[in-house]
Design a protein around this motif. Structure first.
Motif, PDB file in Angstrom:
ATOM      1  N   ALA A  56     -17.744 -19.998  38.098  1.00 18.44           N
ATOM      2  CA  ALA A  56     -19.029 -19.299  38.123  1.00 18.44           C
ATOM      3  C   ALA A  56     -19.889 -19.799  39.273  1.00 18.44           C
ATOM      4  N   THR A  57     -20.713 -18.903  39.789  1.00 20.49           N
ATOM      5  CA  THR A  57     -21.730 -19.254  40.768  1.00 20.49           C
ATOM      6  C   THR A  57     -23.084 -19.219  40.077  1.00 20.49           C
ATOM      7  N   GLY A  58     -23.764 -20.343  40.079  1.00 19.16           N
ATOM      8  CA  GLY A  58     -25.088 -20.422  39.493  1.00 19.16           C
ATOM      9  C   GLY A  58     -26.163 -20.296  40.558  1.00 19.16           C
ATOM     10  N   PHE A  59     -27.385 -20.024  40.114  1.00 19.98           N
ATOM     11  CA  PHE A  59     -28.523 -19.881  41.023  1.00 19.98           C
ATOM     12  C   PHE A  59     -29.641 -20.805  40.545  1.00 19.98           C
ATOM     13  N   LEU A 112     -34.830 -11.559  26.308  1.00 19.64           N
ATOM     14  CA  LEU A 112     -33.705 -10.943  25.603  1.00 19.64           C
ATOM     15  C   LEU A 112     -33.050 -11.927  24.649  1.00 19.64           C
ATOM     16  N   LYS A 113     -32.560 -11.436  23.546  1.00 18.15           N
ATOM     17  CA  LYS A 113     -31.742 -12.230  22.650  1.00 18.15           C
ATOM     18  C   LYS A 113     -30.298 -12.203  23.134  1.00 18.15           C
ATOM     19  N   GLY A 114     -29.513 -13.130  22.638  1.00 21.86           N
ATOM     20  CA  GLY A 114     -28.102 -13.110  22.951  1.00 21.86           C
ATOM     21  C   GLY A 114     -27.435 -11.859  22.389  1.00 21.86           C
ATOM     22  N   ILE A 115     -26.251 -11.578  22.834  1.00 20.73           N
ATOM     23  CA  ILE A 115     -25.517 -10.407  22.379  1.00 20.73           C
ATOM     24  C   ILE A 115     -24.308 -10.858  21.560  1.00 20.73           C
ATOM     25  N   VAL A 116     -23.768  -9.947  20.804  1.00 20.95           N
ATOM     26  CA  VAL A 116     -22.497 -10.216  20.141  1.00 20.95           C
ATOM     27  C   VAL A 116     -21.450 -10.457  21.231  1.00 20.95           C
ATOM     28  N   THR A 117     -20.613 -11.452  21.017  1.00 25.27           N
ATOM     29  CA  THR A 117     -19.612 -11.784  22.022  1.00 25.27           C
ATOM     30  C   THR A 117     -18.902 -10.518  22.514  1.00 25.27           C
ATOM     31  N   ALA A 118     -18.867 -10.367  23.838  1.00 20.73           N
ATOM     32  CA  ALA A 118     -18.361  -9.135  24.444  1.00 20.73           C
ATOM     33  C   ALA A 118     -17.493  -9.484  25.647  1.00 20.73           C
ATOM     34  N   PRO A 119     -16.673  -8.547  26.110  1.00 19.92           N
ATOM     35  CA  PRO A 119     -15.826  -8.827  27.268  1.00 19.92           C
ATOM     36  C   PRO A 119     -16.654  -9.094  28.533  1.00 19.92           C
ATOM     37  N   VAL A 120     -16.170 -10.012  29.343  1.00 20.91           N
ATOM     38  CA  VAL A 120     -16.702 -10.244  30.681  1.00 20.91           C
ATOM     39  C   VAL A 120     -15.526 -10.296  31.648  1.00 20.91           C
ATOM     40  N   ILE A 121     -15.807 -10.017  32.903  1.00 20.66           N
ATOM     41  CA  ILE A 121     -14.790 -10.010  33.953  1.00 20.66           C
ATOM     42  C   ILE A 121     -15.367 -10.688  35.187  1.00 20.66           C
ATOM     43  N   PRO A 122     -14.525 -11.054  36.148  1.00 23.94           N
ATOM     44  CA  PRO A 122     -15.076 -11.587  37.386  1.00 23.94           C
ATOM     45  C   PRO A 122     -16.117 -10.632  37.982  1.00 23.94           C
ATOM     46  N   ASN A 171     -31.617 -18.600  33.558  1.00 18.49           N
ATOM     47  CA  ASN A 171     -30.669 -18.776  34.669  1.00 18.49           C
ATOM     48  C   ASN A 171     -29.764 -17.562  34.824  1.00 18.49           C
ATOM     49  N   LEU A 172     -29.540 -17.148  36.061  1.00 15.16           N
ATOM     50  CA  LEU A 172     -28.514 -16.159  36.351  1.00 15.16           C
ATOM     51  C   LEU A 172     -27.211 -16.877  36.671  1.00 15.16           C
ATOM     52  N   ILE A 173     -26.117 -16.386  36.119  1.00 18.69           N
ATOM     53  CA  ILE A 173     -24.789 -16.945  36.372  1.00 18.69           C
ATOM     54  C   ILE A 173     -23.858 -15.794  36.719  1.00 18.69           C
ATOM     55  N   ALA A 174     -23.283 -15.840  37.913  1.00 22.79           N
ATOM     56  CA  ALA A 174     -22.297 -14.841  38.327  1.00 22.79           C
ATOM     57  C   ALA A 174     -20.905 -15.387  38.048  1.00 22.79           C
ATOM     58  N   LEU A 175     -20.194 -14.773  37.129  1.00 18.61           N
ATOM     59  CA  LEU A 175     -18.847 -15.223  36.791  1.00 18.61           C
ATOM     60  C   LEU A 175     -17.895 -14.896  37.932  1.00 18.61           C
ATOM     61  N   MET A 176     -16.999 -15.839  38.213  1.00 19.31           N
ATOM     62  CA  MET A 176     -16.076 -15.671  39.336  1.00 19.31           C
ATOM     63  C   MET A 176     -14.636 -15.611  38.817  1.00 19.31           C
ATOM     64  N   ARG A 177     -13.664 -15.811  39.672  1.00 16.89           N
ATOM     65  CA  ARG A 177     -12.263 -15.490  39.344  1.00 16.89           C
ATOM     66  C   ARG A 177     -11.682 -16.301  38.186  1.00 16.89           C
ATOM     67  N   ASP A 178     -12.128 -17.540  37.985  1.00 18.35           N
ATOM     68  CA  ASP A 178     -11.583 -18.367  36.905  1.00 18.35           C
ATOM     69  C   ASP A 178     -12.415 -18.302  35.635  1.00 18.35           C
ATOM     70  N   CYS A 179     -13.235 -17.257  35.484  1.00 17.35           N
ATOM     71  CA  CYS A 179     -14.146 -17.187  34.334  1.00 17.35           C
ATOM     72  C   CYS A 179     -13.395 -16.910  33.031  1.00 17.35           C
ATOM     73  N   GLN A 180     -14.097 -17.191  31.929  1.00 22.82           N
ATOM     74  CA  GLN A 180     -13.596 -16.868  30.596  1.00 22.82           C
ATOM     75  C   GLN A 180     -13.494 -15.355  30.433  1.00 22.82           C
ATOM     76  N   VAL A 181     -12.929 -14.904  29.335  1.00 20.28           N
ATOM     77  CA  VAL A 181     -12.725 -13.458  29.144  1.00 20.28           C
ATOM     78  C   VAL A 181     -13.751 -12.826  28.206  1.00 20.28           C
ATOM     79  N   THR A 182     -14.556 -13.647  27.510  1.00 18.22           N
ATOM     80  CA  THR A 182     -15.639 -13.114  26.673  1.00 18.22           C
ATOM     81  C   THR A 182     -16.879 -13.980  26.866  1.00 18.22           C
ATOM     82  N   GLY A 183     -18.049 -13.418  26.524  1.00 19.41           N
ATOM     83  CA  GLY A 183     -19.289 -14.175  26.647  1.00 19.41           C
ATOM     84  C   GLY A 183     -20.373 -13.603  25.742  1.00 19.41           C
ATOM     85  N   GLY A 184     -21.415 -14.404  25.487  1.00 20.11           N
ATOM     86  CA  GLY A 184     -22.472 -13.988  24.583  1.00 20.11           C
ATOM     87  C   GLY A 184     -23.834 -13.854  25.221  1.00 20.11           C
TER      88      GLY A 184
END
Length: 284
Positions: free
Chosen positions: A209-212, A220-230, A240-253
């Motif tokens: 991930a790339t952080g800023f 905003l409240k968190g969301i139900v765990t959902a798919p994420v992609i690079p 904080n903004l976090i841009a997921l990159m190539r080695d990221c997990q496959v789901t996030g909240g």
């Protein structure tokens, strides 16, 4: 089968291809080249398959010894590169003689370079990919003394070879994005801030991930765990903004407020810690 010997590995050099594109159902990250455009361009210069394995070279480069003749091409970040005693340019194909040494020196522009070899590096495949990732492959990156197999080739590629490739924006400060699934849940001032502010790259950024550094007010409240992609850009509870990159997990909240385009992922992969970027909606 011939080999490249790793004399010095550099800061973070790893084998990458286009990644594990069918393994998310097992919870396995996609991995693959952070700057996919530059990796594909290097392969194209050598007439390799677009998913041939390359070396991804981050911040400081390796020193390599080639056992047999082959062709190479280097794209992406601008390093000072010397083959034996001869300087090399980016985005050209070169012939490497048996016994040659390739050395990477100072970094002038960008953050990640890609070294392709004719036929690609022929390291072990795991889940249909050669991309290195801790827990999936034996190592996450190259180490001193490693040997990398490839097919020797005497065929000469002209160093005047060029390809027409849409990578001109890789070193610009604007990062191309789309609206994410939760973008419309943001209050309008925050939506506008995403595209009017500049954000600096955090020093903790990596292949996951790339952080800023800058914070945004987040109601905003968190969301139900959902798919994420690079390329998914999440907004954490503390802003904080976090841009997921190539080695990221496959789901996030966390809310997914933006999605980087493929060009946007490649461009962000070329930014060093401390550099400032801005987000720009694709097509606007």
């Amino acid at each position: 089968m011939s080999q490249v010997q790793v004399i010095k590995p550099g800061f973070y050099t790893s084998i990458q291809d286009l990644g594990r594109l069918q393994s998310a159902c097992y919870g396995v990250p996609q991995s693959g080249a952070m700057d996919r455009l530059s990796a594909q361009k290097a392969n194209l210069l050598l007439n390799n398959a677009e998913d041939a394995a390359v070396l991804e070279i981050t911040m400081t480069g390796p020193e390599l010894l080639f056992e047999a003749a082959c062709q190479i091409a280097i794209c992406g970040a601008h390093f000072e590169v010397v083959l034996n005693d001869s300087p090399l340019e980016r985005s050209k194909a070169y012939t490497v003689a048996s016994g040659s040494r390739l050395r990477f020196g100072g970094l002038k522009e960008g953050f990640r370079a890609y070294l392709a070899v004719s036929g690609g590096f022929l390291t072990e495949q795991v889940l249909k990919s050669r991309s290195q990732y801790a827990g999936i492959t034996q190592k996450a990156r190259l180490e001193k003394g490693d040997v990398l197999p490839y097919s020797a080739s005497e065929t000469r590629k002209s160093s005047t070879a060029r390809v027409n490739f849409q990578d001109s924006g890789l070193f610009h400060s604007k990062i191309e994005v789309f609206k994410g699934p939760e973008f419309e849940l943001l209050e309008e001032p925050l939506q506008q801030a995403l595209f009017s502010k500049d954000f600096s790259i955090a020093p903790t950024s990596n292949r996951m991930a790339t952080g800023f550094n800058e914070l945004l007010p987040n109601t905003l409240k968190g969301i139900v765990t959902a798919p994420v992609i690079p390329g998914t850009v999440q907004l954490t509870p503390n802003g904080n903004l976090i841009a997921l990159m190539r080695d990221c997990q496959v789901t996030g909240g966390y809310p997914r407020v933006l999605q980087l385009s493929e060009k946007g992922i490649s461009a962000l992969a070329q930014k060093r810690p401390g550099e400032e970027v801005g987000f720009e909606l694709e097509g606007e």
